[in-house]
Design an enzyme around this catalytic site. Structure first.
Site, mmCIF file in Angstrom:
data_model
loop_
_atom_site.group_PDB
_atom_site.id
_atom_site.type_symbol
_atom_site.label_atom_id
_atom_site.label_comp_id
_atom_site.label_asym_id
_atom_site.label_seq_id
_atom_site.Cartn_x
_atom_site.Cartn_y
_atom_site.Cartn_z
ATOM 1 N N HIS A 1 2.746 10.699 11.081
ATOM 2 C CA HIS A 1 1.553 11.517 11.354
ATOM 3 C C HIS A 1 0.998 11.997 10.025
ATOM 4 C CE1 HIS A 1 2.230 12.068 15.696
ATOM 5 N NE2 HIS A 1 3.510 12.226 15.420
ATOM 6 N N CYS B 1 9.362 16.979 -13.320
ATOM 7 C CA CYS B 1 9.236 15.931 -14.336
ATOM 8 C C CYS B 1 10.615 15.575 -14.918
ATOM 9 C CB CYS B 1 8.295 16.386 -15.457
ATOM 10 S SG CYS B 1 6.553 16.085 -15.105
ATOM 11 N N SER C 1 3.648 23.420 -3.760
ATOM 12 C CA SER C 1 3.838 24.254 -4.940
ATOM 13 C C SER C 1 3.626 23.521 -6.252
ATOM 14 C CB SER C 1 5.250 24.844 -4.914
ATOM 15 O OG SER C 1 6.200 23.796 -4.924
ATOM 16 N N GLU D 1 8.352 14.623 21.809
ATOM 17 C CA GLU D 1 8.058 13.184 21.754
ATOM 18 C C GLU D 1 9.202 12.364 22.351
ATOM 19 O OE1 GLU D 1 6.880 11.789 17.949
ATOM 20 O OE2 GLU D 1 5.038 12.982 17.912
ATOM 21 N N ALA E 1 15.086 25.557 -11.308
ATOM 22 C CA ALA E 1 15.627 26.893 -11.046
ATOM 23 C C ALA E 1 17.147 26.827 -11.160
ATOM 24 C CB ALA E 1 15.220 27.328 -9.648
ATOM 25 N N HIS F 1 3.754 12.691 -13.569
ATOM 26 C CA HIS F 1 3.297 13.962 -13.018
ATOM 27 C C HIS F 1 1.889 13.859 -12.413
ATOM 28 C CE1 HIS F 1 3.320 18.379 -12.827
ATOM 29 N NE2 HIS F 1 2.065 18.333 -13.220
ATOM 30 N N GLN G 1 9.729 16.169 0.854
ATOM 31 C CA GLN G 1 10.946 16.894 1.214
ATOM 32 C C GLN G 1 11.635 16.225 2.392
ATOM 33 O OE1 GLN G 1 11.029 21.147 1.277
ATOM 34 N NE2 GLN G 1 8.940 21.302 0.525
ATOM 35 N N PHE H 1 -10.287 25.405 10.020
ATOM 36 C CA PHE H 1 -9.347 26.496 10.278
ATOM 37 C C PHE H 1 -8.886 26.435 11.721
ATOM 38 C CE2 PHE H 1 -11.658 28.095 6.608
ATOM 39 C CZ PHE H 1 -10.631 28.618 5.832
ATOM 40 N N ASN I 1 4.103 17.353 1.740
ATOM 41 C CA ASN I 1 3.061 18.365 1.764
ATOM 42 C C ASN I 1 2.237 18.143 0.528
ATOM 43 O OD1 ASN I 1 2.675 20.229 3.677
ATOM 44 N ND2 ASN I 1 3.892 21.833 2.707
ATOM 45 N N CYS J 1 6.784 21.436 -15.702
ATOM 46 C CA CYS J 1 6.985 21.021 -14.310
ATOM 47 C C CYS J 1 8.473 20.880 -14.002
ATOM 48 C CB CYS J 1 6.283 19.683 -14.075
ATOM 49 S SG CYS J 1 6.755 18.919 -12.516
ATOM 50 N N PHE K 1 -10.126 30.616 19.176
ATOM 51 C CA PHE K 1 -9.741 29.969 20.428
ATOM 52 C C PHE K 1 -8.493 29.110 20.232
ATOM 53 C CE2 PHE K 1 -10.098 26.630 23.670
ATOM 54 C CZ PHE K 1 -10.291 27.408 24.810
ATOM 55 N N HIS L 1 5.827 14.343 -4.777
ATOM 56 C CA HIS L 1 7.159 14.563 -4.203
ATOM 57 C C HIS L 1 7.065 14.865 -2.719
ATOM 58 C CE1 HIS L 1 5.761 18.710 -4.661
ATOM 59 N NE2 HIS L 1 6.678 19.053 -3.762
ATOM 60 N N HIS M 1 3.105 17.372 -8.866
ATOM 61 C CA HIS M 1 3.972 16.209 -9.136
ATOM 62 C C HIS M 1 4.295 15.522 -7.805
ATOM 63 C CE1 HIS M 1 6.962 14.334 -11.973
ATOM 64 N NE2 HIS M 1 7.221 13.767 -10.812
HETATM 65 P P1 H2U Z 1 6.750 21.899 -1.923
HETATM 66 O O1 H2U Z 1 5.847 21.855 -3.086
HETATM 67 O O2 H2U Z 1 6.351 20.933 -0.833
HETATM 68 O O3 H2U Z 1 6.974 23.292 -1.439
HETATM 69 O O4 H2U Z 1 8.182 21.347 -2.399
HETATM 70 C C1 H2U Z 1 8.814 21.779 -3.532
HETATM 71 C C2 H2U Z 1 10.239 22.144 -3.205
HETATM 72 O O5 H2U Z 1 10.992 22.187 -4.395
HETATM 73 C C3 H2U Z 1 10.333 23.519 -2.545
HETATM 74 O O6 H2U Z 1 10.921 23.384 -1.287
HETATM 75 C C4 H2U Z 1 11.933 23.230 -4.324
HETATM 76 C C5 H2U Z 1 11.257 24.298 -3.499
HETATM 77 O O7 H2U Z 1 12.214 25.024 -2.782
HETATM 78 N N1 H2U Z 1 12.297 23.634 -5.679
HETATM 79 C C6 H2U Z 1 13.574 23.384 -6.128
HETATM 80 O O8 H2U Z 1 14.403 22.889 -5.365
HETATM 81 N N2 H2U Z 1 13.908 23.711 -7.432
HETATM 82 C C7 H2U Z 1 13.059 24.294 -8.309
HETATM 83 O O9 H2U Z 1 13.408 24.522 -9.450
HETATM 84 C C8 H2U Z 1 11.697 24.688 -7.881
HETATM 85 C C9 H2U Z 1 11.285 24.262 -6.493
HETATM 86 ZN ZN ZN Z 2 5.903 16.842 -13.156
#
Ligand code: H2U
Ligand code: ZN
Length: 349
Positions: free
Chosen positions: A300, A55, A163, A184, A61, A115, A170, A314, A155, A52, A318, A168, A166
């Site tokens: 919200h 973690c 994605s 608003e 990345a 996690h 944003q 979905f 999200n 992960c 309409f 988290h 874990h």
């Molecule tokens: P979501 O699962 O809500 O998409 O958020 C995860 C975010 O983490 C996503 O915006 C970022 C992605 O760009 N991310 C990093 O910043 N570094 C990473 O190594 C993988 C994902």
């Molecule tokens: Zn994790």
């Protein structure tokens, strides 16, 4: 013809915050269901996942290593949708082809080192730490040049495009005010000028009087299904005191926010005995902004599930071409959520 009954007759409901309408068709809840049935995602998660990227101690990345954090952890999104220092400019042709550069920042907030947890399974004291980090991020991002709006959101769940399980969220900070908040701000400002009171303040007073759509409450916050909800189990969390943003909350209110987030997310998980997916976020504005008059902090929750852990609503047909529509009434949804146990179905973590 019988007299107009919200429980039986098709009708439109008005959202005073966005000034949009939703079509409500309560009689349709009786129709047979032959739609999609998905297999439930029932993976058991480890407390620590070596693969992960959120973690503690793991690499993200680009090879950056997360610290061995033991509470919350914030970092600059490695794939940020907005950059602080792009070229400024615009492209404009006859008001028909229009593009304007947008600067900003994107941050990722880890809610817990565990996690396998979610807000619904975290202790209120640990959610308080998340409230603290949201507050400090709101302050630091708002004070930066070229930032007019700070959108904090979460999200949750693979079906929402999240994605990683874990826990988290944003934060996206923009150079301009995004459309939803802008709508608003306009309606809250106009309401304040016309009525000399707050739109959500007055709405909350009405809801507390009626007691038809309240899901949970504490001394500082109320969670309810708004009269104009679009998603089957959509809710809003509204602070009892009208303040424009997180930074205005006192210690008891910060605790209260953590508590109400726990109450709502536990009930959501208990609805279909699943880790309930949703998009959640705060609408708020800095008190010094010219458009803050009358604005009232709120959250919200937009959850997609309709009738089980696997069957979601979905927004198609309409709804894509005309307007949103719902079958189950907000009153019925609130009643269902309110009756659920306030203790998580999985027990203590
Ligand atoms: P979501 O699962 O809500 O998409 O958020 C995860 C975010 O983490 C996503 O915006 C970022 C992605 O760009 N991310 C990093 O910043 N570094 C990473 O190594 C993988 C994902
Ligand atoms: Zn994790």
């Amino acid at each position: 013809m019988s007299s107009f009954d919200l429980k039986i007759h098709p009708h439109r409901r008005f959202n005073p915050l966005t000034r949009e309408w939703v079509l409500v068709s309560p009689h349709r809840t009786r129709r047979p269901w032959q739609g999609q049935v998905e297999a439930a995602a029932s993976e058991r998660l480890q407390q620590y996942d070596p693969h992960c990227y959120l973690c503690p101690g793991n690499s993200r990345a680009g090879g950056v290593h997360n610290p061995n954090y033991d509470g919350t952890f914030v970092f600059e999104n490695d794939f940020a949708a907005l950059k602080p220092d792009g070229a400024a400019g615009e492209l404009r042709e006859k008001e028909l082809i229009l593009a304007i550069s947008e600067r900003g920042r994107c941050r990722v907030v880890c809610f817990s080192p565990r996690h396998d947890l979610t807000l619904a399974r975290m202790k209120v004291a640990d959610i308080e730490r998340v409230v603290e980090i949201w507050t400090s991020e709101f302050v630091s991002l708002s004070s930066q040049p070229n930032i007019q709006s700070v959108q904090i959101f979460e999200n949750r769940g693979a079906i929402m495009g999240c994605s990683n399980p874990h826990p988290h969220g944003q934060i996206w900070a923009n150079e301009t005010i995004p459309d939803q908040l802008a709508k608003e701000l306009i309606s809250s400002g106009e309401y304040k000028r016309e009525h000399k009171s707050g739109l959500l303040e007055d709405y909350l007073a009405l809801e507390l009087e009626k007691q038809e759509r309240i899901v949970a409450a504490n001394e500082q916050f109320v969670a309810l299904v708004p009269f104009w909800a679009i998603w089957p189990f959509e809710t809003m969390i509204i602070s009892r005191r009208r303040v424009p943003c997180l930074t205005e909350f006192n210690a008891a209110e910060k605790k209260g926010l953590a508590d109400i987030l726990s109450q709502v997310t536990i009930r959501y998980d208990n609805l279909f005995n699943t880790s309930f997916p949703y998009t959640m976020g705060f609408h708020q504005v800095e008190p010094t902004r010219g458009n803050a008059a009358g604005f009232h902090f709120h959250a919200h929750f937009y959850p997609p599930l309709l009738r089980s852990a696997t069957v979601k609503k979905f927004m198609v047909g309409f709804e894509m071409l005309a307007m949103p529509q719902r079958d189950i009434t907000p009153e019925a949804a609130a009643e269902t959520l309110k009756k659920l146990p306030g203790v998580h179905y999985l027990g203590a973590n």
